[in-house]
Scaffold this active site. Structure first.
Site, mmCIF file in Angstrom:
data_model
loop_
_atom_site.group_PDB
_atom_site.id
_atom_site.type_symbol
_atom_site.label_atom_id
_atom_site.label_comp_id
_atom_site.label_asym_id
_atom_site.label_seq_id
_atom_site.Cartn_x
_atom_site.Cartn_y
_atom_site.Cartn_z
ATOM 1 C CB THR A 65 54.265 -24.267 -98.297
ATOM 2 O OG1 THR A 65 54.870 -23.189 -99.010
ATOM 3 C CG2 THR A 65 52.913 -24.558 -98.929
ATOM 4 C CD GLU A 93 54.768 -20.071 -102.917
ATOM 5 O OE1 GLU A 93 54.045 -19.937 -103.895
ATOM 6 O OE2 GLU A 93 55.639 -19.241 -102.600
ATOM 7 C CE1 TYR A 118 54.591 -27.309 -103.341
ATOM 8 C CE2 TYR A 118 54.148 -25.079 -102.554
ATOM 9 C CZ TYR A 118 54.735 -26.312 -102.378
ATOM 10 O OH TYR A 118 55.460 -26.573 -101.241
#
Ligand code: NAP
Ligand code: F7E
Length: 369
Positions: free
Chosen positions: A133, A135, A157
């Protein structure tokens, strides 16, 4: 002979699009489904069931990423040519409330799959795609972000996904497993979960349009994301496993919008022009104009406040600004996104308008939806 694919997270947004793609390519698609989830309310699960009943080669198996022995049993029985590890606790905001659970699924879950491949001695027969990801870039150290941009995760996460990212690389180097990380930037669709900001916006605007709700409460309107369409992104997931050598790729559109701009563009699809007033927590979005040709059935009135900020949606640590550069995927995989941002928003709004219209009809006729 047909290839066997195993998808973890098959009932999610990407899982459903990937299933359709793999079926169209002649695969037998195996998917892991959690028995603890009420799938009757999940449109992606209902779609899979519909395909299965139509005779498509879909095989659903109960399982959970927390359960090593079940994963090993399933991988042994299915003997997959390709595993797509899409399962995750994928909500960044929720990961602050449940960091340990998120780490168990998003970090150790990936390790469990890689260990199953290794222990079963499937290292040369089973390829793995892992859903990494954008992120990981978090508090981005440069813009746009590429495969060489340093990581700075900003949530439980993202930290769990960083563990998975390096585990995939480590098992590739240590055990010669064909394992790849797709570093995907945000991708959306009408099948997106309703807690993510794009779908939250399109669903709420459709409800406001029909007078079912007055106002939508959001968090940080300034956050910027590089939003693509999930249907385009699953194609790249498959392409990564068809290459001669495993590698890691950034997948993005290279175009960025703020949450505020997403709201404006979604509203414009409904013939609504929004004006913004105030700042930070007191900012509001007010209807300035309604396009009469588009807004025949619209219950909204000019001057109505339809957007407000609620600090409960702020995150303890925010990712403010993400923008990807997927030149490597373009060069090596021949991949380019097909859906423009405008068409993505259009499709999501059209879907949610249609859905809300159906819900209204059912309500008027006394049926449960
Ligand atoms: P999603 O719609 O939230 O789907 C997540 C899937 O994981 C669901 O099928 C869910 O099952 C399953 N799952 C959750 N916990 C599980 C567990 N303990 N055991 C087994 N399955 C479990 O996510 P998505 O948007 O399709 O994303 C797919 C993957 O890509 C995720 O790993 C996500 O973190 C990653 N990713 C997504 C984006 C994006 O913008 N969409 C970007 C980068 C990376 P239930 O239906 O039972 O809940
Ligand atoms: O937030 C802001 C919020 O929850 C986007 C996951 O698929 O993509 C997703 O993670 C931005 C954030 O997605 C609200 O603060 C404002 O800055 O839609 P989101 P995300 O956190 O970017 C990545 C790539 C993944 O890997 C994840 O699995 O929007 N925002 N107001 C809001 N966000 C939400 N959810 N709700 C609001 O009311």
């Amino acid at each position: 002979m047909s290839k066997n694919a195993l998808i973890t997270g098959i009932t999610g947004q990407d899982g459903s699009y990937l299933t359709e793609l793999l079926l169209s390519k002649g695969y037998h698609v195996h998917g892991i489904v959690r028995v603890s989830t009420n799938n009757r309310n999940n449109p992606n699960y209902l779609l899979l069931e519909k395909l299965r009943k139509r005779g498509e080669k879909i095989h659903l198996h109960s399982g959970d990423l927390s359960d090593s022995s079940r994963l090993t049993t399933l991988i042994s029985a299915i003997s997959p040519d390709e595993i797509y590890n899409l399962a995750a606790q994928s909500n960044v905001s929720f990961s602050f409330a449940e960091p340990k659970y998120t780490s168990d699924i998003n970090a150790i879950g990936t390790l469990r799959i890689l260990e199953a491949i290794r222990n079963l001695k499937f290292t040369s027969q089973t390829k793995l795609y892992h859903a990494s990801t954008s992120e990981l870039f978090g508090k981005a150290q440069e813009s746009p972000q590429t495969e060489t941009t340093p990581f700075y995760p900003r949530s439980p996460y993202a930290i769990a996904k960083l563990y998975s990212y390096w585990t995939v690389i480590n098992y590739r180097e240590a055990y010669d497993i064909f394992a790849c990380n797709g570093i995907l930037f945000n991708h959306e669709s009408p099948r997106r979960g309703e807690t993510f900001v794009t779908r939250k916006v399109t669903k709420a605007l459709a409800r406001i349009y029909f007078g079912l709700q007055d106002c939508l409460y959001l968090g940080n309107l300034n956050a910027k994301r590089d939003w693509g369409h999930a249907r385009d992104y699953v194609e790249m997931q498959w392409l990564m496993l068809q290459q001669k050598f495993p590698d890691d790729y950034v997948i993005a559109t290279g175009v960025q919008h703020s949450v505020r701009s997403f709201v404006e563009i979604a509203a414009s699809e409904l013939g609504l022009t929004i004006g913004w007033h105030g700042k930070d927590q007191t900012e509001v979005g007010i209807i300035e104009q309604i396009d009469s040709s588009l807004a025949q059935k619209c219950k909204i009135k000019p001057g109505q406040t339809i957007i407000r900020v609620d600090p409960q949606y702020y995150r303890p640590a925010e990712v403010e600004n993400l923008l990807g550069n997927s030149q490597k995927a373009k060069n090596n995989l021949g991949w380019t996104p097909k859906t423009s941002f405008k068409n993505l928003v259009k499709e999501m709004i059209a879907h949610d308008l249609d859905q809300t219209r159906k819900d209204l009809l059912c309500k008027e006729n006394g049926y449960e939806t």
